[in-house]
Design a protein around this motif. Structure first.
Motif, PDB file in Angstrom:
ATOM      1  N   PRO A  26       0.807  -1.231   0.000  1.00 55.39           N
ATOM      2  CA  PRO A  26       0.000   0.000   0.000  1.00 55.39           C
ATOM      3  C   PRO A  26       0.838   1.278   0.000  1.00 55.39           C
ATOM      4  O   PRO A  26       0.483   2.244  -0.676  1.00 55.39           O
ATOM      5  N   GLU A  27       1.934   1.297   0.721  1.00 60.80           N
ATOM      6  CA  GLU A  27       2.782   2.502   0.730  1.00 60.80           C
ATOM      7  C   GLU A  27       3.337   2.774  -0.661  1.00 60.80           C
ATOM      8  O   GLU A  27       3.408   3.919  -1.100  1.00 60.80           O
ATOM      9  N   ARG A  28       3.733   1.719  -1.378  1.00 60.56           N
ATOM     10  CA  ARG A  28       4.265   1.887  -2.726  1.00 60.56           C
ATOM     11  C   ARG A  28       3.158   2.367  -3.661  1.00 60.56           C
ATOM     12  O   ARG A  28       3.370   3.225  -4.514  1.00 60.56           O
ATOM     13  N   VAL A  29       1.948   1.841  -3.512  1.00 62.07           N
ATOM     14  CA  VAL A  29       0.829   2.245  -4.357  1.00 62.07           C
ATOM     15  C   VAL A  29       0.543   3.735  -4.159  1.00 62.07           C
ATOM     16  O   VAL A  29       0.366   4.478  -5.125  1.00 62.07           O
ATOM     17  N   PHE A  30       0.518   4.190  -2.910  1.00 62.22           N
ATOM     18  CA  PHE A  30       0.281   5.614  -2.636  1.00 62.22           C
ATOM     19  C   PHE A  30       1.420   6.469  -3.181  1.00 62.22           C
ATOM     20  O   PHE A  30       1.187   7.553  -3.723  1.00 62.22           O
ATOM     21  N   ALA A  31       2.650   5.989  -3.043  1.00 65.74           N
ATOM     22  CA  ALA A  31       3.792   6.739  -3.580  1.00 65.74           C
ATOM     23  C   ALA A  31       3.695   6.850  -5.097  1.00 65.74           C
ATOM     24  O   ALA A  31       3.967   7.907  -5.663  1.00 65.74           O
ATOM     25  N   GLU A  32       3.307   5.762  -5.753  1.00 63.82           N
ATOM     26  CA  GLU A  32       3.130   5.789  -7.211  1.00 63.82           C
ATOM     27  C   GLU A  32       2.037   6.787  -7.598  1.00 63.82           C
ATOM     28  O   GLU A  32       2.199   7.569  -8.535  1.00 63.82           O
ATOM     29  N   PHE A  33       0.925   6.756  -6.883  1.00 67.09           N
ATOM     30  CA  PHE A  33      -0.170   7.681  -7.183  1.00 67.09           C
ATOM     31  C   PHE A  33       0.280   9.130  -7.021  1.00 67.09           C
ATOM     32  O   PHE A  33       0.047   9.965  -7.897  1.00 67.09           O
ATOM     33  N   ASN A  34       0.925   9.445  -5.905  1.00 71.13           N
ATOM     34  CA  ASN A  34       1.368  10.817  -5.649  1.00 71.13           C
ATOM     35  C   ASN A  34       2.373  11.280  -6.699  1.00 71.13           C
ATOM     36  O   ASN A  34       2.322  12.434  -7.148  1.00 71.13           O
ATOM     37  N   ILE A  39       3.336  14.527 -11.692  1.00 74.56           N
ATOM     38  CA  ILE A  39       3.711  14.602 -13.104  1.00 74.56           C
ATOM     39  C   ILE A  39       2.616  15.293 -13.907  1.00 74.56           C
ATOM     40  O   ILE A  39       2.884  16.166 -14.735  1.00 74.56           O
ATOM     41  N   VAL A  40       1.377  14.913 -13.653  1.00 79.72           N
ATOM     42  CA  VAL A  40       0.253  15.552 -14.348  1.00 79.72           C
ATOM     43  C   VAL A  40       0.209  17.038 -14.024  1.00 79.72           C
ATOM     44  O   VAL A  40       0.018  17.880 -14.912  1.00 79.72           O
ATOM     45  N   ASP A  41       0.414  17.388 -12.760  1.00 79.46           N
ATOM     46  CA  ASP A  41       0.414  18.801 -12.360  1.00 79.46           C
ATOM     47  C   ASP A  41       1.515  19.580 -13.084  1.00 79.46           C
ATOM     48  O   ASP A  41       1.283  20.696 -13.557  1.00 79.46           O
ATOM     49  N   ALA A  42       2.711  18.988 -13.160  1.00 79.04           N
ATOM     50  CA  ALA A  42       3.823  19.660 -13.841  1.00 79.04           C
ATOM     51  C   ALA A  42       3.529  19.814 -15.329  1.00 79.04           C
ATOM     52  O   ALA A  42       3.823  20.852 -15.921  1.00 79.04           O
ATOM     53  N   TYR A  43       2.916  18.807 -15.915  1.00 76.70           N
ATOM     54  CA  TYR A  43       2.550  18.871 -17.333  1.00 76.70           C
ATOM     55  C   TYR A  43       1.547  19.995 -17.574  1.00 76.70           C
ATOM     56  O   TYR A  43       1.698  20.801 -18.489  1.00 76.70           O
ATOM     57  N   ALA A  51       5.950  27.311 -23.415  1.00 76.40           N
ATOM     58  CA  ALA A  51       7.369  27.522 -23.697  1.00 76.40           C
ATOM     59  C   ALA A  51       8.128  26.190 -23.651  1.00 76.40           C
ATOM     60  O   ALA A  51       7.847  25.322 -22.831  1.00 76.40           O
ATOM     61  N   ALA A  52       9.102  26.046 -24.554  1.00 71.32           N
ATOM     62  CA  ALA A  52       9.883  24.814 -24.619  1.00 71.32           C
ATOM     63  C   ALA A  52      10.636  24.551 -23.317  1.00 71.32           C
ATOM     64  O   ALA A  52      10.768  23.405 -22.899  1.00 71.32           O
ATOM     65  N   THR A  53      11.116  25.626 -22.685  1.00 75.96           N
ATOM     66  CA  THR A  53      11.843  25.429 -21.424  1.00 75.96           C
ATOM     67  C   THR A  53      10.915  24.865 -20.352  1.00 75.96           C
ATOM     68  O   THR A  53      11.345  24.078 -19.517  1.00 75.96           O
ATOM     69  N   ASP A  54       9.638  25.249 -20.383  1.00 74.81           N
ATOM     70  CA  ASP A  54       8.686  24.699 -19.419  1.00 74.81           C
ATOM     71  C   ASP A  54       8.478  23.210 -19.655  1.00 74.81           C
ATOM     72  O   ASP A  54       8.335  22.437 -18.713  1.00 74.81           O
ATOM     73  N   TYR A  55       8.461  22.799 -20.915  1.00 72.96           N
ATOM     74  CA  TYR A  55       8.312  21.380 -21.216  1.00 72.96           C
ATOM     75  C   TYR A  55       9.523  20.599 -20.721  1.00 72.96           C
ATOM     76  O   TYR A  55       9.388  19.514 -20.158  1.00 72.96           O
ATOM     77  N   LEU A  56      10.708  21.145 -20.938  1.00 73.84           N
ATOM     78  CA  LEU A  56      11.929  20.485 -20.483  1.00 73.84           C
ATOM     79  C   LEU A  56      11.943  20.387 -18.957  1.00 73.84           C
ATOM     80  O   LEU A  56      12.273  19.342 -18.400  1.00 73.84           O
ATOM     81  N   GLN A  57      11.589  21.466 -18.293  1.00 72.56           N
ATOM     82  CA  GLN A  57      11.524  21.429 -16.826  1.00 72.56           C
ATOM     83  C   GLN A  57      10.480  20.420 -16.359  1.00 72.56           C
ATOM     84  O   GLN A  57      10.687  19.704 -15.381  1.00 72.56           O
ATOM     85  N   GLY A  58       9.363  20.355 -17.068  1.00 70.46           N
ATOM     86  CA  GLY A  58       8.332  19.379 -16.736  1.00 70.46           C
ATOM     87  C   GLY A  58       8.835  17.955 -16.884  1.00 70.46           C
ATOM     88  O   GLY A  58       8.550  17.095 -16.049  1.00 70.46           O
TER      89      GLY A  58
END
Length: 83
Positions: A26-34, A39-43, A51-58
């Protein structure tokens, strides 16, 4: 399939809740979800500017978030931890 030291092969069977928890900690599952949520938030943040730099940072953040799931591994480096 599980292969024993003797060479015997045993079909992979489901042994109930304990087996499931051993396979999907369960801890690994929660870590994977978070990590994947981050990643979705950064995207989405990168989409706001386009901007291309934002994509690279993402991308860099995505890699860091994927790696943080393994922070308990001996080879994990703290420098990889997302900021």
């Amino acid at each position: 399939m599980l292969v024993l030291d003797t060479g015997a092969e045993i079909e992979d069977v489901f042994l109930g809740p304990a087996d499931h928890m051993a396979r999907f900690d369960p801890e690994r599952v929660f870590a994977e979800f978070n990590a994947k949520q981050a990643i979705v938030d950064a995207y989405e943040a990168g989409l706001e500017t386009g901007a291309a730099t934002d994509y690279l940072q993402g991308l860099c953040k995505a890699i860091a978030w994927l790696a943080v799931v393994y922070a308990d591994h001996a080879d994990y480096r703290e420098s990889w931890r997302p900021s």
